[in-house]
Design a protein around this motif. Structure first.
Motif, short mmCIF file in Angstrom:
data_model
loop_
_atom_site.label_atom_id
_atom_site.label_comp_id
_atom_site.label_asym_id
_atom_site.label_seq_id
_atom_site.Cartn_x
_atom_site.Cartn_y
_atom_site.Cartn_z
N PRO A 1 0.81 -1.23 0.00
CA PRO A 1 0.00 0.00 0.00
C PRO A 1 0.84 1.27 0.00
O PRO A 1 0.41 2.31 -0.50
CB PRO A 1 -0.82 -0.10 1.29
CG PRO A 1 -0.76 -1.52 1.71
CD PRO A 1 0.52 -2.08 1.15
N GLY A 2 2.05 1.20 0.52
CA GLY A 2 2.94 2.36 0.54
C GLY A 2 3.25 2.87 -0.85
O GLY A 2 3.44 4.07 -1.06
N ARG A 3 3.33 1.96 -1.81
CA ARG A 3 3.60 2.38 -3.19
C ARG A 3 2.46 3.23 -3.75
O ARG A 3 2.68 4.18 -4.48
CB ARG A 3 3.82 1.17 -4.09
CG ARG A 3 5.11 0.44 -3.80
CD ARG A 3 5.29 -0.72 -4.79
NE ARG A 3 6.61 -1.25 -4.66
CZ ARG A 3 7.70 -0.75 -5.29
NH1 ARG A 3 7.59 0.27 -6.08
NH2 ARG A 3 8.88 -1.30 -5.11
N LEU A 4 1.24 2.87 -3.39
CA LEU A 4 0.07 3.61 -3.88
C LEU A 4 -0.14 4.90 -3.11
O LEU A 4 -0.77 5.84 -3.61
CB LEU A 4 -1.17 2.74 -3.81
CG LEU A 4 -1.12 1.53 -4.74
CD1 LEU A 4 -2.26 0.58 -4.44
CD2 LEU A 4 -1.15 1.95 -6.19
N ALA A 5 0.39 4.98 -1.90
CA ALA A 5 0.25 6.19 -1.09
C ALA A 5 0.96 7.37 -1.74
O ALA A 5 0.67 8.52 -1.43
CB ALA A 5 0.79 5.94 0.31
N ARG A 6 1.87 7.09 -2.64
CA ARG A 6 2.60 8.16 -3.33
C ARG A 6 1.70 8.95 -4.29
O ARG A 6 2.04 10.05 -4.68
CB ARG A 6 3.76 7.56 -4.13
CG ARG A 6 4.78 6.87 -3.27
CD ARG A 6 5.84 6.21 -4.11
NE ARG A 6 6.65 5.34 -3.28
CZ ARG A 6 7.45 4.41 -3.76
NH1 ARG A 6 7.57 4.24 -5.06
NH2 ARG A 6 8.14 3.65 -2.95
N LEU A 7 0.59 8.34 -4.70
CA LEU A 7 -0.32 9.03 -5.61
C LEU A 7 -1.19 10.00 -4.82
O LEU A 7 -1.78 9.63 -3.81
CB LEU A 7 -1.24 8.02 -6.32
CG LEU A 7 -0.63 7.18 -7.42
CD1 LEU A 7 -1.64 6.17 -7.93
CD2 LEU A 7 -0.18 8.06 -8.57
N ASP A 8 -1.30 11.20 -5.30
CA ASP A 8 -2.16 12.20 -4.68
C ASP A 8 -3.57 11.99 -5.20
O ASP A 8 -3.95 12.54 -6.23
CB ASP A 8 -1.67 13.60 -5.00
CG ASP A 8 -2.58 14.68 -4.47
OD1 ASP A 8 -3.38 14.41 -3.54
OD2 ASP A 8 -2.52 15.81 -5.01
N GLN A 9 -4.35 11.17 -4.48
CA GLN A 9 -5.70 10.85 -4.95
C GLN A 9 -6.57 12.09 -5.13
O GLN A 9 -7.40 12.14 -6.04
CB GLN A 9 -6.39 9.86 -4.01
CG GLN A 9 -5.86 8.45 -4.19
CD GLN A 9 -6.90 7.42 -3.78
OE1 GLN A 9 -8.01 7.41 -4.27
NE2 GLN A 9 -6.51 6.54 -2.87
N ALA A 10 -6.40 13.09 -4.28
CA ALA A 10 -7.21 14.30 -4.38
C ALA A 10 -7.06 14.97 -5.74
O ALA A 10 -7.99 15.58 -6.25
CB ALA A 10 -6.86 15.27 -3.26
N GLY A 11 -5.90 14.82 -6.36
CA GLY A 11 -5.65 15.42 -7.66
C GLY A 11 -6.39 14.74 -8.80
O GLY A 11 -6.41 15.27 -9.92
N TYR A 12 -6.98 13.60 -8.54
CA TYR A 12 -7.69 12.84 -9.58
C TYR A 12 -9.20 12.82 -9.38
O TYR A 12 -9.91 12.22 -10.18
CB TYR A 12 -7.16 11.41 -9.63
CG TYR A 12 -5.72 11.34 -10.07
CD1 TYR A 12 -5.40 11.38 -11.42
CD2 TYR A 12 -4.70 11.22 -9.14
CE1 TYR A 12 -4.08 11.32 -11.83
CE2 TYR A 12 -3.37 11.16 -9.55
CZ TYR A 12 -3.07 11.21 -10.89
OH TYR A 12 -1.76 11.15 -11.30
N LEU A 13 -9.69 13.41 -8.31
CA LEU A 13 -11.13 13.38 -8.04
C LEU A 13 -11.91 13.90 -9.24
O LEU A 13 -11.44 14.80 -9.92
CB LEU A 13 -11.45 14.20 -6.79
CG LEU A 13 -10.96 13.59 -5.48
CD1 LEU A 13 -11.17 14.57 -4.32
CD2 LEU A 13 -11.65 12.28 -5.18
N PRO A 14 -13.06 13.36 -9.56
CA PRO A 14 -13.86 12.43 -8.76
C PRO A 14 -13.45 10.96 -8.92
O PRO A 14 -14.09 10.08 -8.35
CB PRO A 14 -15.28 12.65 -9.29
CG PRO A 14 -15.07 12.97 -10.73
CD PRO A 14 -13.78 13.78 -10.77
#
Length: 182
Positions: free
Chosen positions: A114-127
């Protein structure tokens, strides 16, 4: 004891590359001693029964057989019907109220850090959103996979460090559950 499995082939029959006719895939699985062989769509989904309880051995044998018969390598994932049902039931998004083109599952050959995916800024891809599950990733892409910026970011090989990944839309996810439990 006989187990029903689905095999997901990665990257076949796309733009004329790595062409595997489904009739030949069914024949290959039958020649390997598997029973009740069926295919779904042309994108590399098959269901079969086997006496083996070793998904990894089944995967390796099928990958070798494909390379011998067709002359190219194809990454495969073999998963039991119970696992497929558990993945569908664990969906963190409201699948019943979404269009199938909006929801996808990426299946992995091994657990993903999961640490690898934590690098992605999910807020930047919303919705658009994703959630990690058991050797699976759920992707909600309201405008579909083809227009998804998040899907592109998730497709970077470095994120998964050698783990095989293959994605199916929600219709295929639920159909494979049905075929492995039908």
């Amino acid at each position: 004891m006989t187990t029903t499995y689905a095999v997901l082939l990665r990257g076949i029959n796309v733009s004329g590359h790595k062409r595997i006719p489904m009739g030949e895939l069914r024949a290959l699985l039958s020649e390997q001693g598997h029973g009740a062989v069926r295919t779904y769509l042309q994108s590399g989904n098959a269901v079969f029964t086997s006496e083996s309880d070793d998904e990894k051995a089944l995967t390796t044998a099928l990958e070798r057989a494909i390379e011998q018969r067709f002359g190219f390598s194809v990454e495969c994932l073999v998963r039991g019907g119970d696992y497929l049902r558990a993945v569908a039931e664990a969906c963190p998004f409201p699948a019943a109220s979404l269009e199938a083109r909006q929801l996808h599952v990426t299946y992995f050959s091994a657990p993903v850090d999961p640490g690898r995916l934590a690098r992605l800024d999910q807020a930047g891809y919303l919705p658009e959103e994703f959630r990690l599950g058991d050797r699976a990733l759920y992707l909600y892409a309201p405008d579909g996979l083809g227009r998804s910026r998040l899907a592109g970011a998730l497709a970077r090989p470095a994120l998964f460090n050698g783990v095989t990944a293959t994605t199916r839309n929600w219709n295929t996810v639920t159909k494979l559950v049905e075929l492995t439990h039908g």
